[in-house]
Design a protein around this motif. Structure first.
Motif, PDB file in Angstrom:
ATOM      1  N   PHE A   1       0.860  -1.175   0.000  1.00 41.83           N
ATOM      2  CA  PHE A   1       0.000   0.000   0.000  1.00 41.83           C
ATOM      3  C   PHE A   1       0.903   1.234   0.000  1.00 41.83           C
ATOM      4  O   PHE A   1       2.071   1.146   0.371  1.00 41.83           O
ATOM      5  CB  PHE A   1      -0.904   0.020   1.236  1.00 41.83           C
ATOM      6  N   ALA A   2       0.365   2.314  -0.425  1.00 44.22           N
ATOM      7  CA  ALA A   2       1.120   3.563  -0.413  1.00 44.22           C
ATOM      8  C   ALA A   2       0.375   4.571   0.442  1.00 44.22           C
ATOM      9  O   ALA A   2      -0.801   4.384   0.755  1.00 44.22           O
ATOM     10  CB  ALA A   2       1.298   4.081  -1.830  1.00 44.22           C
ATOM     11  N   VAL A   3       1.061   5.599   0.807  1.00 43.87           N
ATOM     12  CA  VAL A   3       0.444   6.669   1.581  1.00 43.87           C
ATOM     13  C   VAL A   3       0.284   7.874   0.656  1.00 43.87           C
ATOM     14  O   VAL A   3       1.236   8.272  -0.022  1.00 43.87           O
ATOM     15  CB  VAL A   3       1.304   7.048   2.794  1.00 43.87           C
ATOM     16  N   ALA A   4      -0.912   8.410   0.615  1.00 43.85           N
ATOM     17  CA  ALA A   4      -1.177   9.519  -0.296  1.00 43.85           C
ATOM     18  C   ALA A   4      -2.053  10.556   0.403  1.00 43.85           C
ATOM     19  O   ALA A   4      -2.731  10.251   1.392  1.00 43.85           O
ATOM     20  CB  ALA A   4      -1.861   9.006  -1.553  1.00 43.85           C
ATOM     21  N   SER A   5      -2.030  11.745  -0.153  1.00 46.26           N
ATOM     22  CA  SER A   5      -2.839  12.826   0.419  1.00 46.26           C
ATOM     23  C   SER A   5      -4.314  12.580   0.151  1.00 46.26           C
ATOM     24  O   SER A   5      -4.699  12.235  -0.965  1.00 46.26           O
ATOM     25  CB  SER A   5      -2.433  14.168  -0.197  1.00 46.26           C
ATOM     26  N   ALA A   6      -5.101  12.794   1.172  1.00 43.14           N
ATOM     27  CA  ALA A   6      -6.545  12.653   1.023  1.00 43.14           C
ATOM     28  C   ALA A   6      -7.223  13.874   1.639  1.00 43.14           C
ATOM     29  O   ALA A   6      -6.819  14.340   2.706  1.00 43.14           O
ATOM     30  CB  ALA A   6      -7.020  11.382   1.720  1.00 43.14           C
TER      31      ALA A   6
ATOM     32  N   PRO B   1      -3.143  12.029   5.580  1.00 43.71           N
ATOM     33  CA  PRO B   1      -2.631  10.874   4.838  1.00 43.71           C
ATOM     34  C   PRO B   1      -3.644   9.729   4.799  1.00 43.71           C
ATOM     35  O   PRO B   1      -4.420   9.540   5.736  1.00 43.71           O
ATOM     36  CB  PRO B   1      -1.384  10.460   5.638  1.00 43.71           C
ATOM     37  N   GLY B   2      -3.604   9.014   3.701  1.00 43.14           N
ATOM     38  CA  GLY B   2      -4.484   7.851   3.555  1.00 43.14           C
ATOM     39  C   GLY B   2      -3.739   6.702   2.910  1.00 43.14           C
ATOM     40  O   GLY B   2      -2.827   6.911   2.112  1.00 43.14           O
ATOM     41  N   PHE B   3      -4.109   5.489   3.278  1.00 44.05           N
ATOM     42  CA  PHE B   3      -3.542   4.302   2.638  1.00 44.05           C
ATOM     43  C   PHE B   3      -4.293   4.043   1.337  1.00 44.05           C
ATOM     44  O   PHE B   3      -5.526   4.006   1.326  1.00 44.05           O
ATOM     45  CB  PHE B   3      -3.701   3.058   3.521  1.00 44.05           C
ATOM     46  N   ILE B   4      -3.538   3.839   0.286  1.00 44.56           N
ATOM     47  CA  ILE B   4      -4.159   3.453  -0.977  1.00 44.56           C
ATOM     48  C   ILE B   4      -3.476   2.191  -1.500  1.00 44.56           C
ATOM     49  O   ILE B   4      -2.329   1.902  -1.152  1.00 44.56           O
ATOM     50  CB  ILE B   4      -4.083   4.567  -2.036  1.00 44.56           C
ATOM     51  N   ILE B   5      -4.189   1.459  -2.318  1.00 45.80           N
ATOM     52  CA  ILE B   5      -3.636   0.226  -2.871  1.00 45.80           C
ATOM     53  C   ILE B   5      -2.536   0.567  -3.857  1.00 45.80           C
ATOM     54  O   ILE B   5      -2.706   1.425  -4.724  1.00 45.80           O
ATOM     55  CB  ILE B   5      -4.756  -0.588  -3.542  1.00 45.80           C
TER      56      ILE B   5
END
Lengths: 459, 1013
Positions: free
Chosen positions: B673-678, B686-690
């Motif tokens: 998973f990656a961490v991205a701005s949400a 930060p949010g976890f995305i696939i």
């Protein structure tokens, strides 16, 4: 001289030769032994400080971060991705009469011109992104449940968002969309079978029902509107009106975007006003896109002065509904609730109620009310036109219009050629006959999917 | 794993034990001088050795050599250097005495005893020992430095099977390098780069910022001035010992060394000029619709009827007969053009020298070059210091250090909406945009863009790079050599861009208010290899050479990135932060290897080798991966039974088989998973995305190659042939398999599914038709053909679509697939309409983007040691280029002549209509796909050298002063209708190939002066 020196030293050292030979052997043996003893697994272990593994992502302590990720993916599926890709708002708007493609991508032109190849990359990305939003919302919602937080407001929100992804598929895509499952972490992979459009809406309804079973406040209203929209699509007008009756007109749930970080930008603004790759309709104040389109000359559909497009020669119009990249986009509103009630009244031939619900919505938009007598004087077909025009204007650029055009064909028996854009597009190409986005080519990797299940010409 | 380590340990221990059992004996010295037999000039840098031992020396500037500690007895002194026939002289060495041997060398067309040094075993092997062919470039012999500005150009057209395609005319942009075709569907197809025994960062696409297409290649960080020689291992048959990285071949670079003798000072300066004058820029057309047609006066009007059958319900487009046609292009306007005359300057000097005990080479080089397009420049500064020392009688060490500071500015080009080239070629010549008095004046560019907007986005890359290595060679016994090489490559890469404020206002925020972004990378490559080689004369006929060792490679990268907007004019300070990011990646490889060679009477050689690798990117279910190889070489002409043919000097047959691999991406095996701005409730968190779906069974790609051929020299080594056939099969090819999108996971994941086959034939002909004291001529003709085929993509995997290109089973990777069409002017009106075009239903294979045949002629002429002339003619053929430039001008913009002028040939009108009808991804029509065959006069250089008597009089070395006038890209012969068929708008991408407003190569002239004393 140097040579002699070396020779001398070599000769002098002859007595130590044996010791040196032993030293050589010992050194190599020690190196070899050390090598054999070392732990190769640890030698090859690498740092991954920026990689999140499934145990971390699924840790109950990290649920807020997982929740944020799911919300983010929904926002991107809905409103697009910064300055790169449109979302369902863009592409359903293209296929309907809200927007035309003023950029250079042939794949977007295919959508705009109702002639979408199965291999269309834009369509494929859009489809993938909605599934991504659905999957993440559902799996993170399941994490909340397994962490004994089944009643959490965040879980309600995730289930609502998942419900709306089913609505996006049901309203905008052909029948035959499958829903597969690839678990976070270990678990069984499940390939989905194609679902018909009513089956897709039924899935949406399940999600909203789940929320209605435990949520309160904002998320309950979102679920009510989602349920109403679902039932409207299924032609269950009375039930739809009942579902949304308790939602106040002033209610609005907006999907958040932010100017603070590029990945969270509102790409409806960015792609229309910033990049000028999409243009809202505005070529004429009296004629809409492709003969049948609405002119969108209403205060609820504000647009910029004509300018130059990214590509092409027709005048470009930006939209002014979303004033900047940080503007939120409505997903479920009390206005939509009133419009659902209005349509149920129209179906019941209760013209007074029909006008009343519309006027509540118009008042919220600051517009003059309809006069009951004027509406009573209209034919039913004219009332249908008024109703769908009101929906188009109130819910402009919120991915409602394509679903409405399909409903006009499906539920009101309008011919496709009387509803969808026809003739020659603003880019000079003839329109095709597609009325939906389609399941992309890559779905053929799903052994349970058959491309025959998707016919983009069926409303 | 443990078993493999034990094997290595046992091997090394046995070698050590054998060393301990050796016995001492009396020694003597061999000395002498080596000269060119034809010119009588001393030959420095020549390897002189005692056959059958590891004893060797290098001649100094006077051609002298000294061999110490030669065991007493009968020996053969072997003298070998690139380009000359090996000389073997018998010598008797007596204890404590010095024996002198002077040797004259004869130039040889193809030399069997040329040395090839393995960067893995550290062993210098003679070409005759190798069952595979190795490409060799000797910089002093093969390359006129005045003709090349980059390492890619050094490689270009100098060895058969090595394809170097220049991506554009942008200075600082890279080239696409392939050796023997494309192996991999999904991984890089670029060869591995080794500098002085150290693996280095060699990404062919190394630029983070958006330019529209062109990027920097790390290959071009190398300064050609510092290179002594290049060896090219062309495939797994040759590179098996290099393991999990070498399936695409290996390029080994050796930098210059000092030689024993007095210090040689070398200085040079060059000035160059470049221009695009050879290209005739096409006019843009604007057709104005007839009055009353309903089409606005400012809408373009095309001559062709663009309505498709069946007739639509809307009014037919009226724009079928332009009333007025405006023409023009800003590229022909000296004020509006973004082009200029490019220029360059280069200065450098080096010091080289040393003694028998130590040598040194120190150099520096400064280069400044401005490209032919405004906003395209290079500045570079390099330093190098290479030291060697004999610290003990049997221990040599070497230290090599190179530093590069290189700044490249790349312009917006290719597929950038801001590209001035694009917007000029798709410009609007209507007076409302070309009249300077007009409020909408854009200078003829595509409005609202203008020249200033095209230059507003400046992109830079600033590199600081250090590559260092040290090597130790220990010969504890005459038969045993231990080699160790360690090194590092540290690259600090700073990609930074700026959009100047107040210029790109039509693009809105953040471009309008100015934008600044930067990506700071630091790459670390550490590598170390240790090996031992033992040579035994098993009997009078058979020699055994055994090598074993281990290698460790670690690659790391760090990233910090940020961007902001809101710049005040003249400042780079941002007022609004926009993004911030950081990253880290790491990969480690451990390899162990062993090699055994048996030589029979020094004319039959059989070599077997095995390497085992483990890599941190392999799936968790995978253990060691093994790469075996086997080769044989037979110098049949030295057999007693071989007939004594007076014209034939040498004939050798060879064959080799081997495997090597390519590792998957760093995290491809893992589910991540990656961490991205949400944006959540108006807050950015930060949010976890696939990220990646992962594949625990992931293995490296395995490429297996067989090659066979012969080397033949005739006429006293004045004519040589080197012919090779190869068959290379990549199995377990990694395919980025599309995942069912309804998973809602990552769109694809790497799986070992595919199989790719490359087959081809290579021929090198070296000739010296004229060999006289005052006049000489050398010719080198190389030919290669390559057949690439995707054998399988894996069960149930549909073809992979890359726009109008596809990976499809049974066809070349990345082949062009388009819909064919025919046309017929049925109504004889001189115009083609849609119903007169018959478009095929499905896309069919139309050709490959990579050349399938290559033919190069290099010629060198020497006149009285006073004039040297060299030239290179390069032919590439059998491939296609998609002319997106013209497609875009004609189909999308209606700006080309064919869209507006009814007098153009009907087939051009039909091509536009077919492309219009077939719009969309893989279903494009074939009208803009063209034969990309070309022949280029790539290089010509004329060097003038004053007589030695004159140079000595002013204190310079013989031939110590030269003046060179060189030209590059001087002429192109092709049927391609675009500017240049070689370019690629996507830079050095794996397969995507097209010409989309790509800057063609400029013609370049250079004047260079070299001085040495």
């Amino acid at each position: 001289m140097m040579m002699r020196s070396f020779m001398t030293r070599r000769g002098a050292a002859a007595g130590a030769a044996a010791a040196r030979r032993v030293g050589l052997a010992g050194t190599v043996a020690l190196l070899s032994g050390g090598l054999a003893a070392c732990n190769l697994d640890s030698m090859l272990e690498v740092d991954q400080p920026f990689t999140v593994t499934p145990p971390v992502a699924m840790d109950p302590a990290n649920l807020p971060t997982a929740f944020a990720g799911a919300v983010r993916e929904f926002a991107r599926a809905y409103g697009g991705v910064q300055n790169n890709n449109g979302g369902i708002i863009h592409h359903s708007g293209l296929l309907a009469d809200e927007m035309w493609h003023s950029g250079s991508f042939p794949t977007r032109r295919e959508i705009d011109e109702r002639n979408i190849q199965e291999t269309n990359g834009t369509n494929a990305v859009d489809y993938q992104r909605i599934h991504l939003a659905r999957n993440l919302a559902e799996q993170v919602a399941a994490l909340y449940a397994s962490a004994n937080q089944a009643q959490a407001a965040n879980r309600a929100e995730l289930l609502n968002l998942a419900g709306f992804t089913y609505i996006f598929f049901g309203e905008n895509y052909c029948g035959g969309v499958p829903f597969s499952f690839l678990p976070m972490g270990a678990g069984e992979t499940v390939y989905g079978e194609p679902l018909t459009t009513p089956q897709i809406f039924a899935r949406a309804g399940e999600r909203f029902n789940q929320v209605a079973g435990f949520a309160t406040g904002e998320q309950l209203n979102v679920a009510r509107i989602g349920q109403g929209r679902t039932l409207l699509n299924l032609g269950q007008f009375t039930e739809a009106a009942a579902a949304v009756a308790q939602v106040p007109t002033s209610f609005a749930y907006l999907v958040s975007y932010s100017a603070a970080a590029t990945p969270t930008h509102n790409a409806v603004f960015q792609m229309t006003n910033g990049e000028r790759r999409f243009s809202v309709w505005g070529a004429s104040t009296t004629v809409g896109e492709g003969v049948n389109g609405l002119p969108y000359d209403d205060p609820r559909t504000p647009r910029t002065a004509p300018g130059l497009p990214f590509e092409g020669t027709a005048p470009h119009y930006g939209q002014l509904k979303y004033p900047n990249v940080g503007a939120g986009i409505p997903l479920a509103t009390g206005v939509e609730a009133r419009l659902i009630q209005a349509e149920a009244a129209l179906q019941a031939n209760d013209i007074a109620a029909f006008v009343n619900f519309h006027n509540q919505a118009r008042a919220h938009a600051g517009l003059a009310p309809f006069v009951l007598a004027d509406v009573q004087a209209m034919t039913q077909a004219q009332r249908v036109d008024v109703h769908f025009r009101e929906r188009a204007y109130h819910m402009w650029l919120t991915a409602h219009r394509l679903g409405d055009l399909r409903r006009l064909v499906r539920q009101y028996n309008r011919p496709i050629d009387a509803v969808f854009p026809i003739g020659i597009s603003v880019r000079g190409e003839p329109y095709g006959d597609h009325v939906t986005l389609r399941v992309p080519f890559a779905e053929r990797n799903n052994p349970r999917y058959s491309p025959e299940a998707c016919d983009p010409r069926v409303p | 794993m443990t078993r493999a380590l034990r094997t290595i340990a046992v091997t090394l221990t046995l070698a050590a034990a054998t060393a301990a059992a050796a016995f001492a004996q009396g020694v003597g010295t061999v000395t002498g001088a080596v000269t060119d037999q034809a010119t009588q000039q001393p030959l420095p840098g020549v390897q002189v050795g005692i056959a059958g031992t590891n004893l060797s020396a290098i001649t100094n500037q006077q051609g002298s050599f000294l061999l110490l500690n030669v065991p007493a007895g009968e020996h053969t002194v072997r003298v070998q250097v690139l380009g000359y026939a090996v000389e073997n002289r018998p010598v008797t060495v007596r204890t404590g005495e010095t024996t002198r041997v002077d040797i004259g060398m004869r130039v040889a067309a193809i030399e069997l005893d040329e040395l090839i040094v393995s960067a893995v075993t550290g062993r210098a092997e003679r070409r005759r020992e190798l069952g595979n062919v190795v490409g060799a470039i000797n910089m002093d012999r093969d390359v006129s430095l005045a003709t090349v500005q980059s390492f890619s150009q050094v490689l270009q057209a100098r060895s058969p099977g090595v394809t170097v395609l220049q991506s554009s005319g942008t200075v600082g942009a890279g080239s696409r390098v392939r050796i023997r075709g494309s192996n991999s569907v999904s991984l890089s197809n670029s060869p591995l780069l080794v500098i002085d025994g150290v693996r280095v960062h060699d990404s062919p696409q190394s630029f983070q910022l958006f330019t529209g297409g062109q990027t920097v290649s790390r290959l071009d960080d190398l300064n050609p001035e510092d290179i002594e020689s290049i060896e090219i291992l062309k495939g797994p048959a040759a590179s098996a010992l290099y393991g999990t990285a070498a399936a695409n071949g290996v390029i080994q670079v050796t930098t210059r060394r000092g030689r024993p003798g007095q210090t040689v000072v070398r200085a040079y300066t060059e000035a160059s000029t470049a221009n695009l004058g050879r290209y005739e820029w096409p006019l843009n057309y604007f057709g104005v619709a007839p009055a009353g047609s309903g089409v606005g006066a400012l809408r373009r009007c095309a001559v062709v009827d663009r309505s498709l059958p069946p007739a639509s319900t809307a009014p037919a487009p009226a724009c079928v007969a332009p009333e007025v046609i405006h023409t023009g292009t800003p590229l022909r306007d000296p004020v509006q053009t973004p082009f200029r005359t490019g220029s360059g300057a280069r200065y450098g000097f080096s010091l080289a020298g040393g003694s028998e005990a130590a040598t040194y080479y120190v150099s520096t080089d400064i280069e400044n070059e401005t490209g032919v397009q405004v906003g395209n420049d290079i500045e570079s500064f390099t330093l190098r210091a290479n030291l060697t020392g004999r610290v003990r009688e049997n221990l040599n060490i070497g230290v090599n250090a190179g530093y590069t500071n290189r700044q490249v500015q790349l312009p917006q080009n290719d597929n950038s909406a801001l590209s001035p080239f694009l917007n000029a070629l798709r410009g609007n010549p209507h007076p409302i945009y070309t009249d300077t008095a007009s409020a909408t004046f854009s200078g003829g560019y595509r409005p609202p863009l203008n020249r200033a907007m095209g230059l507003a986005w400046e992109q830079y890359q600033d590199n600081q790079r250090f590559i260092g290595s040290s090597n130790a060679t220990w010969r504890p016994q005459a038969w045993l050599t231990v080699n160790a090489t360690g090194g590092l490559d540290v690259l600090s890469r700073f990609d930074n861009g700026i959009v100047n404020p107040g210029i790109l206002t039509p693009f809105g925020s953040p471009f309008a208010e100015g934008l600044r972004e930067q990506w700071r990378y630091t790459f670390f490559n550490y590598s170390g290899v240790g090996s031992a080689t033992a040579v035994f004369e098993l009997n009078d006929d058979i020699r055994s050479t055994s090598s074993a060792g281990v290698q460790y490679v670690e690659e790391r990268s760090n990233l910090t990135a940020a961007s902001g907007s809101g710049l005040s004019p003249g400042s780079r300070t941002t007022t609004t932060p926009r993004t911030a990011a950081e990253g880290y990646a790491e990969n480690r490889t451990f390899g162990a290897f062993g090699q055994q060679q048996f030589a029979w009477q020094d004319r039959v050689f059989v070599t077997g080798a095995l390497r085992g690798d483990q890599n941190s990117a392999f799936g968790e279910n995978l253990a060691f991966v093994w790469y075996p190889s086997l080769s044989g070489s037979w110098v049949i002409s030295e057999e007693p039974f071989f007939p004594d043919l007076p014209l034939l000097d040498n004939l050798r047959f060879r064959a080799a088989w081997g495997r090597s691999g390519l590792r998957p991406g760093l995290n491809d095996a893992q589910q991540t998973f990656a961490v991205a701005s949400a944006a959540v409730r108006n807050q950015v968190i930060p949010g976890f995305i696939i990220d990646l779906a992962g594949n625990p069974d992931l293995r490296p790609e395995i490429a297996t190659e067989f090659e066979t051929g012969f080397d033949l020299t005739l006429f006293q080594n004045r004519l040589g042939f080197q012919a090779t056939y190869y068959n290379k099969r990549s199995q377990d090819a990694l395919v980025n398999r599309p995942l069912t999108p309804s998973f809602g996971s990552s769109p694809s994941r790497m799986e070992n599914l595919g199989e790719v086959l490359n087959r081809g034939f290579e021929l090198l002909v070296e000739a010296e038709p004229i060999r006289m004291r005052d006049f000489g001529m050398n010719l080198s003709l190389s030919y290669a053909n390559t057949r690439n085929e995707l054998v399988t993509l894996g069960e149930d995997i549909p073809p992979i679509l890359l726009g109008v290109q596809r990976h499809r089973e049974g066809y070349p990777l990345g082949g062009f697939w388009l819909r064919p069409f025919t046309f017929n002017d049925a109504n004889n009106d001189g115009l083609i309409s849609f119903n007169e075009v018959q478009l095929g239903d499905t896309a069919v294979y139309m050709g490959t983007p990579f050349p399938t045949r290559e033919l190069t002629l290099n010629a060198n002429v020497r006149v009285m040691d006073m004039v040297r002339v060299s030239a290179m003619v390069d032919h590439r053929g059998g491939h296609q280029q998609f002319n997106w430039t013209e497609y875009s001008r004609c189909v999308a913009s209606l700006a080309c002549e064919a869209a507006v002028d009814p007098s153009v040939p009907l087939e051009r009108q039909a091509a536009i209509l077919a492309a219009t009808a077939a719009m969309g991804g893989d279903l494009g029509a074939s009208g803009f796909l063209e034969d990309a065959t070309f022949t280029k006069l790539r290089e010509v250089a004329i060097t003038l050298l004053p007589p030695a008597t004159l140079t000595r009089r002013v204190g310079l070395a013989p031939q110590g002063l030269s003046l060179t006038l060189a030209g590059r890209n001087l002429a192109t012969w092709t049927s391609y209708t675009g500017f240049d068929p070689e370019v690629n708008s996507t830079g050095q991408t794996n397969f995507l190939t097209d010409d989309y407003f790509t800057l063609p190569p400029a013609r370049r002239y250079t004047l260079r002066v070299d001085v040495s004393f």
